[in-house]
Structure formats: C-alpha cells, structure tokens
Design a protein around this motif. Structure first.
Motif, short mmCIF file in Angstrom:
data_model
loop_
_atom_site.label_atom_id
_atom_site.label_comp_id
_atom_site.label_asym_id
_atom_site.label_seq_id
_atom_site.Cartn_x
_atom_site.Cartn_y
_atom_site.Cartn_z
N LYS A 181 0.81 -1.18 -0.03
CA LYS A 181 -0.07 0.14 -0.04
C LYS A 181 0.86 1.28 -0.12
O LYS A 181 0.48 2.11 -0.54
CB LYS A 181 -0.99 -0.20 1.11
CG LYS A 181 -2.00 -1.05 1.09
CD LYS A 181 -2.95 -0.82 2.28
CE LYS A 181 -4.29 -1.85 2.18
NZ LYS A 181 -5.08 -1.68 3.27
N HIS B 167 3.27 2.60 -6.38
CA HIS B 167 2.48 3.87 -7.02
C HIS B 167 1.70 3.27 -8.10
O HIS B 167 1.77 2.18 -8.87
CB HIS B 167 3.70 4.83 -7.56
CG HIS B 167 4.47 5.47 -6.34
ND1 HIS B 167 5.25 4.59 -5.57
CD2 HIS B 167 4.34 6.48 -5.65
CE1 HIS B 167 5.84 5.47 -4.72
NE2 HIS B 167 5.10 6.37 -4.71
N VAL C 264 -5.86 10.67 -11.40
CA VAL C 264 -4.89 10.68 -10.62
C VAL C 264 -3.37 11.05 -11.18
O VAL C 264 -3.15 10.72 -12.22
CB VAL C 264 -4.80 9.54 -9.66
CG1 VAL C 264 -6.11 9.42 -8.78
CG2 VAL C 264 -4.48 8.40 -10.46
N ALA D 239 1.27 9.18 -7.66
CA ALA D 239 0.30 9.06 -6.77
C ALA D 239 0.42 7.38 -6.25
O ALA D 239 0.86 6.48 -6.84
CB ALA D 239 -1.25 9.36 -6.80
N ASP E 25 -4.21 5.16 -3.19
CA ASP E 25 -5.09 6.50 -3.46
C ASP E 25 -5.88 6.34 -4.68
O ASP E 25 -7.10 6.87 -4.45
CB ASP E 25 -4.00 7.63 -3.83
CG ASP E 25 -3.35 8.12 -2.31
OD1 ASP E 25 -3.69 7.61 -1.27
OD2 ASP E 25 -2.31 8.71 -2.30
N ASP F 48 -8.77 4.41 -3.57
CA ASP F 48 -9.69 5.09 -2.43
C ASP F 48 -10.75 5.94 -3.65
O ASP F 48 -11.80 6.21 -3.14
CB ASP F 48 -8.99 6.09 -1.84
CG ASP F 48 -8.39 5.60 -0.42
OD1 ASP F 48 -8.55 4.10 -0.24
OD2 ASP F 48 -7.40 5.88 0.14
N LEU F 49 -9.93 6.70 -4.61
CA LEU F 49 -10.92 7.37 -5.70
C LEU F 49 -11.97 6.73 -6.31
O LEU F 49 -13.13 6.88 -6.49
CB LEU F 49 -9.97 7.95 -6.36
CG LEU F 49 -10.64 8.83 -7.72
CD1 LEU F 49 -11.52 9.92 -7.05
CD2 LEU F 49 -9.60 9.35 -8.75
#
Length: 329
Positions: A201, A205, A284, A288, A292, A295-296
C-alpha cells in the motif's frame, strides 16, 4: 499426571479469566517502574553505531527473538543470538560497537552468565531485562530494565506466563520509544515489509501498475462511434479515452455509457466519439500511491481512473482489476 483430567466449562472460564487478570495486572505494574534506566537504554541504542544483539534462554529466548524482530522492523537493527551457541562460536557475531540485550527472569541463567566475562572484555554495553535487579546478570549489566512480576498466571506459579508477557511488553515499549525518537514513519515501516500488505500500500505507485503506451484505448473527437467501439474491444479496458493533439485528456466513454445509449434507443449510426464522450473523467497523478487510486474508485463508485501529469496529459490508466492483481486491495 496419573489420572484423567476433568475440567468443567465454568472452571475453564474461571482459570482463563484469572490468568488474563494476573497478566493484565503485571503489565499495569510495569509503567510506574519505568524511569531513568529506561531513558538511558533508549539513548544508548539511539547513539549506537552497531546493532542490538538480543539473548535469552528457554521462554526468554523465544521472547528475545520476537523483540529482535520488532526492533529491526521499526528502525533499530537487531538480531538474536542463542546464549548456548554463543559459547561455541556464535559470540563472534557480536562486535564491540553492538549492544547486548540479555533476557532472564531469574537473572541466573548459566548459559548467559558464562559469556558475561567475554562480553565485558569485548567492551560491549550490556542491558539486562530481568525480574531480579539483584541477580548476577543485573550486577554485570550497564543498565537494568526491571521486568519483575508479583506472580505467574500459571496456577502453580511456575510456568513462565506473566513474566514472559511482561518481557514482550517491555520490549515493545522499548521499540516504540526508539521508533518515536527516530521519527520513524509508516513509509519507513513499509520499506522493511515490502512483501506485506502495508508495504504494497505504501510502496506501490500508480505508475507501477498502470496501462500505458499502446495499451491505452486513445480516440479522437472525430472518430466514429463504431470505430471507437473497435478500439475499446481491442484494448480490453472497458473504455475509450478522448485526447486532443497534445495528449490532454478531454473525456471518457465506458461500456456503461454504451449500454445506456442503447437502452435509450439512441441511433448510434453517424455519432462520433466527441458527441458521446463525457468530460471531466476521474484522474490521479501517475506518481500517486496506488492505494489513493483505490480510494478514488471506491468514493466515486467507478472501476477505472486515468493517470495524468501536471498538465493533464494522459500517462496511463489503472483499473480495479490491476489493483486486485497487485494485492493493493
């Protein structure tokens, strides 16, 4: 035991709850006893250019292995040395710049005490974790961490139970204090756990997982809807990405959008990509964290996001399947 053991359900719960209470009380008693010695050990380990060599026999040895592993994973290099093996060559693993953390509830372990003079000749700093501050081990130590308990959780007060729990907790307290003093971050923890879920996690990337280059279903505004559908089928991402001449993202068209057009009875003939695309797709940065992107997707209830650079130029695309294959989610 010569007779068959008989234990009722209520008796089992009574014994178990009492054991937990004894161990909890032992842990609560540790805090008030922490003082200057603990702070001195933390400072000693912080300033050391070597490693922490953890030693212990029997149950203390099992605890010692765990403490060494916890220290190593939280920024303090450590390793375990079996005291009996140390007398037969493994003491060569310990250098003068190292610190020895020796565990013994009684402080009278023969195997540990046998190597204390050699450690002293090496000039190694010795930290004793013991339940007897007046023991032989404690007297030879530079610093003593008091791990004594009033009683064991064992009803016979014999089997190491509360005492080993106290050792583990004191080792954890030491590791956490060192972690905090070093400014150790979640990212640092992840680097020492690259194969674990946290490592994936915090180290993976979007750029590492995204589809890019010819794998992307790029289309232009003037492309016919039928030609765009052929691109979508060929690339297998379930979408088409509208870009301009400078590769800026201008819109997206998904399998879901096509289904909705058909459900509304829209005549698909003569339509172009630019006419059916919807703008402002979710994006994104390619740099990132992959989590992330996950999550988006979850918050927007979508299964794919686009990766872009600072000028909103298309860099790639990452789907929920990509994240699942990489075990990010």
């Amino acid at each position: 035991m010569t007779t068959q053991a008989v234990l009722t359900h209520s008796r089992a719960l009574e014994v178990a709850r009492q054991a937990l209470k004894v161990e909890a009380d032992a842990l609560l008693a540790l805090g008030p006893r922490l003082g200057d010695s603990f702070e001195q050990v933390v400072q000693l380990m912080l300033s050391s250019s070597g490693r922490v060599a953890v030693m212990g026999m029997g149950k203390s040895g099992h605890v010692g292995r765990k403490i060494a592993a916890t220290l190593s994973s939280t920024g303090t290099p450590a390793f375990f040395v079996h005291p009996a093996e140390a007398s037969h060559g493994d003491l060569g693993m310990v250098t003068p710049s190292d610190i020895v953390l020796a565990l013994s509830n009684s402080g009278e372990s023969d195997e540990l005490n046998a190597i204390l003079p050699t450690l002293r000749r090496l000039g190694v700093k010795l930290v004793a974790m013991t339940g007897r501050p007046d023991s032989s081990l404690a007297r030879h130590a530079d610093h003593v961490l008091d791990s004594r308990v009033d009683q064991e959780a064992c009803p016979l007060n014999l089997a190491p139970t509360a005492s080993t729990t106290a050792q583990i907790a004191l080792g954890d307290a030491l590791a956490v204090a060192l972690l905090d003093a070093r400014g150790f971050r979640a990212e640092d923890f992840a680097r020492s756990h690259p194969g674990g879920a946290l490592g994936r996690k915090l180290l993976t990337h979007v750029r590492d997982l995204m589809r890019s280059g010819d794998a992307l279903p790029r289309v232009t505004a003037d492309m016919s809807l039928l030609d765009m559908m052929r691109v979508m089928s060929a690339k297998g991402l379930g979408c088409a990405i509208l870009v301009d001449d400078q590769e800026h993202v201008a819109g997206i068209f998904t399998d879901g959008d096509l289904r909705r057009l058909i459900e509304r009875g829209t005549d698909l003939r003569g339509l172009t990509a630019g006419q059916v695309m919807h703008g402002s797709p979710r994006t994104v940065s390619a740099d990132a964290l992959a989590v992330d992107a996950a999550d988006l997707m979850e918050s927007a209830r979508i299964t794919l996001v686009l990766a872009v650079d600072e000028q909103q130029r298309l860099q790639g695309a990452i789907s929920i399947n990509d994240l699942m294959r990489a075990k990010v989610i």
